[in-house]
Design a protein around this motif. Structure first.
Motif, PDB file in Angstrom:
ATOM      1  N   GLY A  38       2.653 -47.017 -40.889  1.00 22.95           N
ATOM      2  CA  GLY A  38       3.586 -45.916 -40.654  1.00 22.95           C
ATOM      3  C   GLY A  38       4.722 -45.892 -41.659  1.00 22.95           C
ATOM      4  O   GLY A  38       4.852 -44.951 -42.448  1.00 22.95           O
ATOM      5  N   PRO A  39       5.573 -46.932 -41.675  1.00 21.48           N
ATOM      6  CA  PRO A  39       6.705 -46.909 -42.611  1.00 21.48           C
ATOM      7  C   PRO A  39       6.295 -46.914 -44.078  1.00 21.48           C
ATOM      8  O   PRO A  39       6.990 -46.353 -44.926  1.00 21.48           O
ATOM      9  N   GLY A 154       7.771 -55.409 -33.578  1.00 21.24           N
ATOM     10  CA  GLY A 154       7.083 -55.709 -34.831  1.00 21.24           C
ATOM     11  C   GLY A 154       7.054 -54.519 -35.759  1.00 21.24           C
ATOM     12  O   GLY A 154       7.238 -54.638 -36.976  1.00 21.24           O
ATOM     13  N   SER A 155       6.836 -53.340 -35.177  1.00 19.75           N
ATOM     14  CA  SER A 155       6.832 -52.116 -35.979  1.00 19.75           C
ATOM     15  C   SER A 155       8.211 -51.835 -36.558  1.00 19.75           C
ATOM     16  O   SER A 155       8.347 -51.417 -37.714  1.00 19.75           O
ATOM     17  N   ALA A 156       9.256 -52.070 -35.753  1.00 23.82           N
ATOM     18  CA  ALA A 156      10.621 -51.872 -36.250  1.00 23.82           C
ATOM     19  C   ALA A 156      10.942 -52.852 -37.367  1.00 23.82           C
ATOM     20  O   ALA A 156      11.575 -52.492 -38.369  1.00 23.82           O
ATOM     21  N   LEU A 157      10.492 -54.093 -37.229  1.00 28.99           N
ATOM     22  CA  LEU A 157      10.695 -55.082 -38.293  1.00 28.99           C
ATOM     23  C   LEU A 157      10.007 -54.640 -39.582  1.00 28.99           C
ATOM     24  O   LEU A 157      10.549 -54.811 -40.681  1.00 28.99           O
ATOM     25  N   ALA A 158       8.800 -54.066 -39.435  1.00 31.20           N
ATOM     26  CA  ALA A 158       8.074 -53.586 -40.612  1.00 31.20           C
ATOM     27  C   ALA A 158       8.875 -52.508 -41.336  1.00 31.20           C
ATOM     28  O   ALA A 158       8.934 -52.469 -42.568  1.00 31.20           O
ATOM     29  N   ALA A 159       9.498 -51.611 -40.547  1.00 28.18           N
ATOM     30  CA  ALA A 159      10.264 -50.521 -41.151  1.00 28.18           C
ATOM     31  C   ALA A 159      11.557 -51.015 -41.776  1.00 28.18           C
ATOM     32  O   ALA A 159      11.938 -50.594 -42.872  1.00 28.18           O
ATOM     33  N   TYR A 245       4.452 -39.995 -39.159  1.00 30.26           N
ATOM     34  CA  TYR A 245       5.039 -38.876 -39.889  1.00 30.26           C
ATOM     35  C   TYR A 245       6.549 -38.764 -39.792  1.00 30.26           C
ATOM     36  O   TYR A 245       7.139 -37.906 -40.443  1.00 30.26           O
ATOM     37  N   LEU A 246       7.193 -39.635 -39.008  1.00 33.96           N
ATOM     38  CA  LEU A 246       8.646 -39.531 -38.875  1.00 33.96           C
ATOM     39  C   LEU A 246       9.348 -39.726 -40.224  1.00 33.96           C
ATOM     40  O   LEU A 246      10.244 -38.950 -40.582  1.00 33.96           O
ATOM     41  N   VAL A 247       8.948 -40.746 -40.974  1.00 35.59           N
ATOM     42  CA  VAL A 247       9.582 -40.997 -42.271  1.00 35.59           C
ATOM     43  C   VAL A 247       9.327 -39.824 -43.219  1.00 35.59           C
ATOM     44  O   VAL A 247      10.253 -39.346 -43.900  1.00 35.59           O
ATOM     45  N   ASN A 257      17.349 -39.427 -47.457  1.00 36.51           N
ATOM     46  CA  ASN A 257      16.765 -40.363 -48.420  1.00 36.51           C
ATOM     47  C   ASN A 257      15.836 -41.341 -47.717  1.00 36.51           C
ATOM     48  O   ASN A 257      15.888 -41.524 -46.496  1.00 36.51           O
ATOM     49  N   LEU A 258      14.978 -42.006 -48.497  1.00 30.89           N
ATOM     50  CA  LEU A 258      13.867 -42.775 -47.943  1.00 30.89           C
ATOM     51  C   LEU A 258      14.327 -43.938 -47.068  1.00 30.89           C
ATOM     52  O   LEU A 258      13.737 -44.193 -46.007  1.00 30.89           O
TER      53      LEU A 258
END
Length: 418
Positions: A38-39, A154-159, A245-247, A257-258
């Motif tokens: 995702g990210p 875990g997903s938040a850490l990835a982002a 698709y949020l990012v 910005n990214l």
């Protein structure tokens, strides 16, 4: 002579929570790797020159592997326990994604993601089995919520970690190093986690010929399990469309910005982490285990949030986006603990691994089909509005299914009463 007994009682009292810690660590690391798609989607899109629909196929490939793995892993968890599978699933995901970072062919990347999805998806019935056996009914909603929080955490850490690092050093080397960390975690979990003693008698029982197919057929005939799995299909797909698709939405349409766009995904996933614990506690303490009422609240919030996001104009203040996506994530990413509890509680305890695997398989269908469909809508309309409205429409369908499930449960209660 009483003190040692008291100390032993206290040790036994906290043992389920110690085991939960290792289940949680394994779940966090599996999500840390699996949910990088995702990210990092915007960087992978640029590297491999992908369309939005092709970007949507990346998480779909992951969850195709999950769908393939969930039922077999449920059987293996019911037969051999969670301990060996913690390592096997971690190594499967870690090695496949490590190899993915070395590929430049889109088809090979998809294939390796599918294989990684076997490890990612197999971790769910593996850890769910541990929760059901280690925790009592009155603790299970909270324990499952904590364990499921590992996915969004875990997903938040990835982002928050991988996206800035990948922007600087490249997504390939960053993911490769993270995969090594996952493999090491799986090995550590194998040595430090243990299955509860009461599982041993069950694991000595050998399955009768044909029992595998009979068990699957029994799950398919369980109308309540089918309905909650169909509900999960819609919510799961919506959750992954948000994560994928949020990012891109914030970066391309809202003009953010990214890095700040990536932080919105972090906010959404943090909301999901709170939601997975919060909804479990709410269902245990406020609604007395009435999890369908909690599901209805979650669906309503998701419907409203997606409709609001659909009409956000470019230049919307960042201060308004943060609470909006926190609430969106709190609902759509926070439902998994409630779902896993429902799927596990609709069958006898010894079938908990299989029932959650069966439900995850059906629920994964939404994740397989919705993200690329969302991306196709974006490609065709050159905007994100109709994609978000698609989620709102799906929530209306899910609410209808929940109504049917509630009626079914009332009919079953009346028949038991007679």
């Amino acid at each position: 002579m009483e003190k040692p007994a008291t100390a032993l009682t206290q040790a036994n009292k906290f043992e389920p929570w110690r085991m939960l810690l290792w289940l949680l660590m394994a779940q966090i690391m599996v999500a840390f790797i699996g949910r990088t798609l995702g990210p990092l989607g915007v960087l992978i899109e640029e590297d491999l020159s992908l369309t939005k629909a092709q970007v949507g196929l990346l998480p779909s490939a992951l969850f195709l592997g999950q769908a393939v793995a969930s039922i077999p892993t449920g059987f293996l968890a019911d037969r051999f326990g969670s301990r060996p599978l913690l390592m096997v699933m971690s190594v499967t995901l870690g090695v496949s994604f490590l190899l993915m970072t070395l590929q430049h062919n889109y088809v090979l990347v998809l294939l390796l993601i599918v294989i990684g999805g076997i490890g990612y998806g197999g971790m769910h019935p593996t850890t769910n089995r541990g929760i059901v056996y280690w925790h009592e009914q009155k603790q299970r909603g909270t324990a499952m919520g904590i364990k499921q929080m590992g996915i969004t955490f875990g997903s938040a850490l990835a982002a928050i970690l991988l996206l800035p690092l990948a922007e600087t050093y490249g997504w390939r080397i960053v993911v490769l190093l993270a995969c090594i960390g996952l493999i090491v975690t799986g090995v550590i979990a194998y040595f430090l986690y243990r299955d509860p003693e009461q599982e041993k008698d069950y694991k000595r029982v050998k399955a009768a010929p044909g029992s595998t197919f009979q068990s699957i057929a029994a799950m398919a005939k369980n109308k309540a399990l089918l309905l909650i799995s169909l509900c999960a299909m819609g919510i799961n797909g919506s959750q992954m469309a948000l994560n994928t698709y949020l990012v891109l939405f914030a970066y391309e349409q809202l003009g953010i910005n990214l890095v700040l766009a990536g932080l919105l995904l972090v906010v959404s996933e943090v909301g999901g982490s709170f939601g997975r614990i919060g909804w479990g506690v709410i269902s245990d303490r406020v609604f007395g285990g009435e999890r369908l009422k909690v599901m209805a609240i979650i669906v309503t919030i998701t419907l409203v949030a997606s409709a609001v996001v659909a009409f956000l104009p470019s230049g919307t203040p960042y201060g308004l986006l943060v609470p909006l996506f926190f609430v969106f994530g709190f609902a759509v990413s926070g439902f998994n603990g409630i779902w896993m509890n429902l799927a596990s509680e609709l069958v006898p305890k010894e079938q908990a691994g299989l029932s959650s695997g069966f439900s995850i398989t059906l629920g994964s269908m939404g994740v397989i089909f919705l993200p690329p469909l969302f991306g196709l809508v974006v490609d065709q309309t050159q905007g994100y509005m109709f994609g978000w409205l698609l989620i709102s429409f799906l929530m209306i369908v899910v609410m209808f299914l929940l109504t049917l499930l509630n009626k079914l449960k009332k009919e079953q209660e009346r028949s038991y009463g007679q």
